[in-house]
Design a protein around this motif. Structure first.
Motif, PDB file in Angstrom:
ATOM      1  N   MET A 340       0.843  -1.136  -0.146  1.00  0.00           N
ATOM      2  CA  MET A 340      -0.195   0.008   0.015  1.00  0.00           C
ATOM      3  C   MET A 340       1.027   1.036  -0.382  1.00  0.00           C
ATOM      4  N   VAL A 341       2.470   1.564   0.545  1.00  0.00           N
ATOM      5  CA  VAL A 341       2.899   2.725   0.406  1.00  0.00           C
ATOM      6  C   VAL A 341       3.474   2.496  -0.695  1.00  0.00           C
ATOM      7  N   ILE A 342       3.533   1.448  -1.506  1.00  0.00           N
ATOM      8  CA  ILE A 342       4.446   1.684  -2.514  1.00  0.00           C
ATOM      9  C   ILE A 342       3.378   2.042  -3.612  1.00  0.00           C
ATOM     10  N   LEU A 343       1.738   1.789  -3.435  1.00  0.00           N
ATOM     11  CA  LEU A 343       1.014   2.359  -4.044  1.00  0.00           C
ATOM     12  C   LEU A 343       0.489   2.994  -4.297  1.00  0.00           C
ATOM     13  N   GLY A 344       0.061   3.987  -2.911  1.00  0.00           N
ATOM     14  CA  GLY A 344      -0.088   5.239  -2.468  1.00  0.00           C
ATOM     15  C   GLY A 344       1.274   5.939  -2.977  1.00  0.00           C
ATOM     16  N   THR A 345       2.432   5.971  -2.561  1.00  0.00           N
ATOM     17  CA  THR A 345       3.524   7.214  -2.871  1.00  0.00           C
ATOM     18  C   THR A 345       3.694   6.632  -4.599  1.00  0.00           C
ATOM     19  N   ALA A 346       3.479   5.555  -5.175  1.00  0.00           N
ATOM     20  CA  ALA A 346       3.015   5.636  -7.344  1.00  0.00           C
ATOM     21  C   ALA A 346       2.326   6.378  -7.819  1.00  0.00           C
ATOM     22  N   LEU A 347       1.095   6.268  -7.009  1.00  0.00           N
ATOM     23  CA  LEU A 347      -0.271   6.946  -7.933  1.00  0.00           C
ATOM     24  C   LEU A 347      -0.184   8.641  -6.946  1.00  0.00           C
ATOM     25  N   ALA A 348       0.398   8.804  -6.373  1.00  0.00           N
ATOM     26  CA  ALA A 348       0.948  10.667  -5.920  1.00  0.00           C
ATOM     27  C   ALA A 348       1.653  11.216  -7.224  1.00  0.00           C
ATOM     28  N   GLY A 349       2.672   9.852  -7.104  1.00  0.00           N
ATOM     29  CA  GLY A 349       3.425  10.565  -8.222  1.00  0.00           C
ATOM     30  C   GLY A 349       3.021  11.223 -10.102  1.00  0.00           C
ATOM     31  N   PHE A 350       0.978  11.227 -10.251  1.00  0.00           N
ATOM     32  CA  PHE A 350       1.158  11.796 -10.978  1.00  0.00           C
ATOM     33  C   PHE A 350       0.275  12.795 -11.235  1.00  0.00           C
ATOM     34  N   ILE A 351       0.894  13.804  -9.569  1.00  0.00           N
ATOM     35  CA  ILE A 351      -0.236  14.822  -9.133  1.00  0.00           C
ATOM     36  C   ILE A 351       0.524  16.180 -10.418  1.00  0.00           C
ATOM     37  N   ASN A 352      -0.756  17.283 -10.571  1.00  0.00           N
ATOM     38  CA  ASN A 352       0.276  18.594 -10.530  1.00  0.00           C
ATOM     39  C   ASN A 352      -0.571  19.165 -10.077  1.00  0.00           C
ATOM     40  N   HIS A 353      -0.774  20.704 -10.010  1.00  0.00           N
ATOM     41  CA  HIS A 353      -0.924  21.883 -10.104  1.00  0.00           C
ATOM     42  C   HIS A 353      -2.710  21.517 -10.141  1.00  0.00           C
ATOM     43  N   ARG A 459       3.786  27.299  -8.787  1.00  0.00           N
ATOM     44  CA  ARG A 459       3.326  26.826  -8.213  1.00  0.00           C
ATOM     45  C   ARG A 459       3.234  25.798  -9.583  1.00  0.00           C
ATOM     46  N   ILE A 460       3.130  25.653 -10.530  1.00  0.00           N
ATOM     47  CA  ILE A 460       3.442  24.450 -11.652  1.00  0.00           C
ATOM     48  C   ILE A 460       4.802  23.394 -11.302  1.00  0.00           C
ATOM     49  N   ALA A 461       5.810  24.106 -10.654  1.00  0.00           N
ATOM     50  CA  ALA A 461       6.665  23.644 -10.615  1.00  0.00           C
ATOM     51  C   ALA A 461       6.972  22.858  -9.034  1.00  0.00           C
ATOM     52  N   TYR A 462       6.165  23.305  -8.304  1.00  0.00           N
ATOM     53  CA  TYR A 462       6.095  22.759  -7.136  1.00  0.00           C
ATOM     54  C   TYR A 462       5.774  21.485  -7.348  1.00  0.00           C
ATOM     55  N   ALA A 463       4.646  21.937  -7.657  1.00  0.00           N
ATOM     56  CA  ALA A 463       3.343  20.609  -8.040  1.00  0.00           C
ATOM     57  C   ALA A 463       4.152  19.211  -8.484  1.00  0.00           C
ATOM     58  N   GLU A 464       5.090  19.811  -9.903  1.00  0.00           N
ATOM     59  CA  GLU A 464       5.557  18.417 -10.644  1.00  0.00           C
ATOM     60  C   GLU A 464       7.078  18.310  -9.949  1.00  0.00           C
ATOM     61  N   GLY A 465       7.511  19.068  -8.884  1.00  0.00           N
ATOM     62  CA  GLY A 465       8.894  18.756  -8.301  1.00  0.00           C
ATOM     63  C   GLY A 465       8.258  17.814  -7.645  1.00  0.00           C
ATOM     64  N   THR A 466       6.634  17.680  -6.166  1.00  0.00           N
ATOM     65  CA  THR A 466       5.909  16.976  -5.259  1.00  0.00           C
ATOM     66  C   THR A 466       6.688  15.549  -6.697  1.00  0.00           C
ATOM     67  N   ALA A 467       5.560  15.582  -7.259  1.00  0.00           N
ATOM     68  CA  ALA A 467       4.964  14.217  -8.192  1.00  0.00           C
ATOM     69  C   ALA A 467       6.795  13.445  -8.036  1.00  0.00           C
ATOM     70  N   ASP A 468       7.431  14.367  -8.810  1.00  0.00           N
ATOM     71  CA  ASP A 468       8.813  13.612  -8.640  1.00  0.00           C
ATOM     72  C   ASP A 468       9.163  13.023  -7.447  1.00  0.00           C
ATOM     73  N   ILE A 469       9.101  13.818  -5.892  1.00  0.00           N
ATOM     74  CA  ILE A 469       8.906  13.085  -4.989  1.00  0.00           C
ATOM     75  C   ILE A 469       8.673  11.426  -5.006  1.00  0.00           C
ATOM     76  N   PHE A 470       7.271  11.554  -4.861  1.00  0.00           N
ATOM     77  CA  PHE A 470       6.719  10.520  -4.723  1.00  0.00           C
ATOM     78  C   PHE A 470       7.034   9.958  -5.422  1.00  0.00           C
ATOM     79  N   LYS A 471       7.479   9.926  -6.656  1.00  0.00           N
ATOM     80  CA  LYS A 471       7.984   8.699  -7.493  1.00  0.00           C
ATOM     81  C   LYS A 471       8.826   8.199  -7.010  1.00  0.00           C
ATOM     82  N   ILE A 472       9.849   8.556  -7.495  1.00  0.00           N
ATOM     83  CA  ILE A 472      11.375   8.360  -5.547  1.00  0.00           C
ATOM     84  C   ILE A 472      10.966   7.151  -4.811  1.00  0.00           C
ATOM     85  N   ALA A 473       9.777   8.107  -3.839  1.00  0.00           N
ATOM     86  CA  ALA A 473       9.650   7.418  -2.299  1.00  0.00           C
ATOM     87  C   ALA A 473       8.866   6.136  -3.347  1.00  0.00           C
TER      88      ALA A 473
END
Length: 560
Positions: A340-353, A459-473
């Motif tokens: 579930m941690v893998i699934l949750g972080t992977a899905l959050a890796g697709f968020i944007n602003h 705002r766009i950059a922070y959203a995309e950067g946060t998505a990158d973080i979740f993908k790494i996680a």
């Protein structure tokens, strides 16, 4: 101890843990405001979190060793006092340097509470029954984690200002100290204390040097990833940690007992804890920042938006604790939790602003359930494999590596986010005909004074950067899944201590006390159990008391 006695003993302990957790999480949604007020950068933001995690990590094994040698109740009270001192100092901070110092002091106190809470539970409750009470602890932590960001956001938006997010813990700590004094009664027999100070210094220096390197590498004002500074820091950290292993193999009372962490279950649990720490702390630390900077919500609204993750955490920790106590099986919950941690972080890796907030809430709810299933149960799996006299060190070792993973995660992912935001904003400014003189753009956290067009770039950059973080996680969390798959499930024992066997003999001179500890705990749960030696199944030694060396029972200690 009866269920009522255990609940009474845990009242003050849980109150103290609640205070510390609330005081830690209450600043989550206040950090963007604090950074803007104190003129901090994205790197400063990461280090406000990392400083506390690092101090927590390096002090946790020390507290765990102290828990095996000294009175646990006094140590808990001391850790609360240290934490409050750090909180008051943080509230009066007028510079980033002072705030970081205060966060280190807070981390030292939090390290004590983290290690001692687990050690006390491990000292008074058999593993088979521990899931239920670990669930209670998880519930308290979940409520504090849920209420913290929400309360912090409310305080920041009120006339009180962000400083009261630190001051608020003082009255709560006074109440916790009073409850601890009244409700927690642990007998203690003084034992010779030998603290591995050299090991502590090597541990602190090695981990700190690594985190400092990660935080500043690749930044224009500091040094490149491939540079002599990198070689010096990484090489120095490797040498220091190698010396640590050498010292720990020689000293009588190691700060990180190699004999414990080399055991299969403990070693794999540690690997999983590091990976989970990176995924959990590293990704969730920046959620409040995503809600405020990328989506434009207020601190209070950001706190409310964190509730789905906290609800999932509460459900996972309490539910798994009750089910483990009932059925005695724990590995399945670790497996489900990592998935579930893998699934949750992977899905959050697709968020944007512009991602629908219902989807964001669903993603972080899944992540919360996974964290709830993992946090307490990894510790439970380790505690089930060690003697009661080592439970403090074993619990602290798992907590230490998880927190180190968290500190590394926050530092690395914070550096990734800072670099990502700077790069993306610089590219967008160049396209819009607003060049940055080739020096790049700092990932500022104070967007209020920027033009509207530039704010949107950030705002766009922070959203995309946060998505990158979740993908790494998510990628890192896969390591935790592999480790959990190889953990061998052992039946949860119903005794406080491991029963002596021919393959696991008791140290000379401790046979009587260890036998009493085993048979006493067994008699409280299984009245018909009689040890092989034929000695009467009398009462256990006090939970926080060292086994008697003369093989006799303590007067007045017999229970039916």
């Amino acid at each position: 101890m009866s269920h009522r006695q255990i609940l009474q003993a845990l009242t003050g302990l849980l109150a103290a843990l609640f205070t510390a957790m609330l005081s830690t999480t209450i600043v989550a949604n206040a950090l963007p405001t604090i950074m803007a007020d104190l003129h901090g950068t994205q790197t400063d933001f990461a280090w406000v979190v990392t400083a506390a995690l690092l101090a927590n990590a390096v002090s946790t094994p020390i507290w765990g060793k102290l828990a095996d040698l000294f009175n646990k109740k006094l140590l808990v009270q001391l850790s609360i006092v240290i934490f409050v001192a750090g909180s008051v100092l943080a509230g009066f901070s007028h510079s980033m340097e002072l705030l970081l110092t205060a966060r280190v002091i807070q981390g030292l106190g939090m390290g004590g509470l983290t290690a001692l809470a687990q050690a006390i539970i491990g000292s008074i409750i058999p593993p088979r029954e521990r899931g239920r009470y670990s669930g209670y602890m998880g519930a308290v932590m979940a409520v504090a984690t849920a209420g913290g960001p929400l309360l912090g956001g409310f305080i920041v938006d009120s006339p009180l200002g962000w400083r009261w997010t630190f001051f608020l813990c003082v009255p709560l700590a006074v109440v916790a100290l009073f409850l601890l004094q009244v409700t927690l009664h642990l007998q203690h027999v003084r034992r010779p204390a030998r603290i591995d100070w050299l090991g502590s210094i090597l541990l602190t220096a090695g981990v700190s040097l690594l985190l400092i390197w990660v935080s500043f590498a690749g930044k224009p004002d500091y040094y490149e990833w491939l540079s002599w500074e990198t070689a010096a820091m990484v090489g120095g950290s490797v040498i220091l940690l190698a010396l640590l292993v050498l010292v720990e193999s020689k000293v009588a009372e190691p700060i990180i007992p190699l004999k414990i962490i080399s055991e299969r279950t403990t070693a794999l649990a540690i690997v999983a804890s590091v990976a989970v720490g990176i995924a959990m702390f590293g990704s969730t630390t920046f959620l409040g920042q995503y809600f405020q900077l990328a989506r434009g919500f207020t601190p209070t609204e950001a706190g409310l938006l964190m509730l789905p993750m906290i609800a999932g955490n509460l459900l996972g920790s309490v539910g798994s604790g009750l089910l483990i106590t009932r059925f005695g099986k724990w590995k399945r919950f670790l497996l489900i939790g990592t998935v579930m941690v893998i699934l949750g972080t992977a899905l959050a890796g697709f968020i944007n602003h512009e991602t629908d907030m219902i989807l964001v809430s669903l993603f972080i709810f899944i992540l919360g359930v996974g964290m709830g299933l993992l946090m307490q149960n990894l510790v439970l799996a380790v505690q089930n494999t060690v003697k009661v006299t080592d439970v403090g060190s074993a619990s602290a070792s798992v907590a230490f590596f998880r927190t180190v993973g968290g500190a590394i995660g926050v530092s690395v992912l914070g550096a990734v986010l800072s670099s990502s935001v700077s790069r993306r904003v610089t590219e967008e400014l160049d396209k819009a005909g607003m060049p940055t003189d080739g020096g790049g753009t700092i990932a500022t956290l104070d967007l209020g004074g920027l033009p509207e067009e530039v704010q949107m770039f950030f705002r766009i950059a922070y959203a995309e950067g946060t998505a990158d973080i979740f993908k790494i996680a998510a990628a890192v969390a896969i390591i935790a899944l592999v480790a959990v798959l190889f953990i061998k499930e052992k039946a949860l024992r119903r005794t406080l201590d491991i029963k002596p066997t021919s393959s696991n003999p008791v140290e000379p001179g401790l046979a009587g006390g260890a036998e009493m500890l085993h048979t006493g705990a067994m008699s409280a749960v299984e009245p018909t159990a009689v040890p092989a030696s034929g000695s009467p199944a009398s009462a256990a030694a006090a939970p926080d008391e060292a086994p008697r060396t003369d093989g006799t029972e303590k007067a007045g200690s017999t229970r039916p």
